[in-house]
Design a protein around this motif. Structure first.
Motif: not given
Lengths: 141, 141, 141, 141
Positions: A89, C5, C39-43, C45, C49, C52, D4-5, D9, D16, D33, D37-43, D52-53
């Motif tokens: 990774x 966050x 830390x955070x990500x949003x894509x 609609x 793909x 990110x 969807x985003x 969320x 969490x 998805x 492929x990443x749609x959203x992420x939070x740490x 994240x990885x």
């Protein structure tokens, strides 16, 4: 709080002094910041050429997982495939043995890590902790 | 002849002193051996996290081709695709601008290289040469 | 100071609100820390793909060099091979166009970066700056 | 049907919330998805930089094989070399432990996956399932 270059120099000097005093083999020492990025590194005369990568892999692994080398080594002993997956990774920059030591400030926040390689993994960790403590910081080995 | 850790420390200290005297931005300095492997590295406070990689890429490129950064940059100006191929060939560890400086002993043998990043490429090279010469060695920038 | 966050959520929400108010295409927004780690990500609609990776490559490049996307893009315009070398050096995680924006605290310290992709690079940067400023932080685009 | 985003969320917020209610360590949550492929992420605050990885490696592995984390972990227990090969095959983006959870719609079609890391792998999976179900979708952990 971050590790300044002056503090990093102190950590390296004290870690190498510990190694010399204890009769360890030539050591290589890296100090990384809270993101795993190198602040300073020294390789003693007689150490083999691959030592930067090994030292960094120990420190980087600690930072990525937020765990000291001893905990990562224990996980490797109990669930080898997980630790091998971490190696893949993080593109190989992950060495799951003792000698990677977290650096915490007085409030307990991880502000970096030290990675040492050259002698036994146990001795590597001892030298790293000595260096960190000599700089007035908290070592989690 | 090889570059000892003591000599590497002298090179780094003198290079950073040159940077401070000349009012350069925070510098990051790597010293590598004749195989391109890191002996020592320091990143000054305020330098960005990616500086180890950039400094090493400059020094490593010099060692891999046996050419100073100025020659590699000239080749990049005249034949960008060749230099890009070198970057791919050496897995990215190849930064084709000034600031990578060969270290030669009195007999002219390449015994290592220094890579500096942080200020302009021209200034990076000046600081590297200052460090190498302060250690009594010959710089080819 | 670090980006929590909660702050990252504010940055993303305000950046996306800016994009909607300005009629931009679907945006993807990443917030990274001072080490370039997400830390955070949003894509949104409708975004493709690969977004990110593109968003992260913009933010990560800013962190690695300590420069905003506009400066990196200017360097790419004037010395393409250097910027291409950075792409190789950082294993591809380096996208040298506008839309990568440094986040500074009140004292001027870089505490992270935002990367946005989806509309024109200029608009991506506008949305990122709007998000950062809505969170009470300083944007360098 | 796709995630969807807005749904992503909801999944993250509920995952969490589950972690907080159960007293888990700081969690990191990714929603991907049907292509991984990443749609959203939070740490969450206090989680280490590599999260994240790890989160993505769990979710991505589930999508690539069409299997939940528990099945991949069972395969790792019985045939470690196969799972290690998958790690190499997918360039490291494959973490073979619980905490990767498939997301299915009402008809049983895989429409994405959630990856969580931070607490024990069992707890990571519990939080992921809680998030998916709170969004009205079907979790296969």
């Amino acid at each position: 709080m971050t590790i300044s270059i002056e503090t990093a120099r102190k950590i390296i000097a004290a870690a190498l002094a510990k190694g010399r005093a204890a009769g360890m083999k030539p050591l290589s020492v890296v100090v990384v910041d809270a993101g795993g990025h190198t602040i300073a590194f020294e390789r003693e005369d007689g150490a083999s050429p691959g030592r930067y990568a090994i030292a960094h892999g120990k420190a980087h692994g600690c930072i990525m997982l937020g765990l000291p080398g001893s905990a990562i080594q224990a996980r490797a002993d109990s669930q080898a495939y997980f630790v091998q997956a971490m190696n893949g990774l993080f593109d190989g920059d992950f060495v799951p043995v003792k000698g990677g030591v977290l650096v915490r400030d007085g409030a307990g926040t991880v502000i970096g890590a030290v990675g040492i390689t050259g002698d036994t993994s146990d001795n590597d960790a001892l030298a790293a902790s000595a260096g960190i403590e000599a700089a007035g910081l908290v070592a989690e080995s």
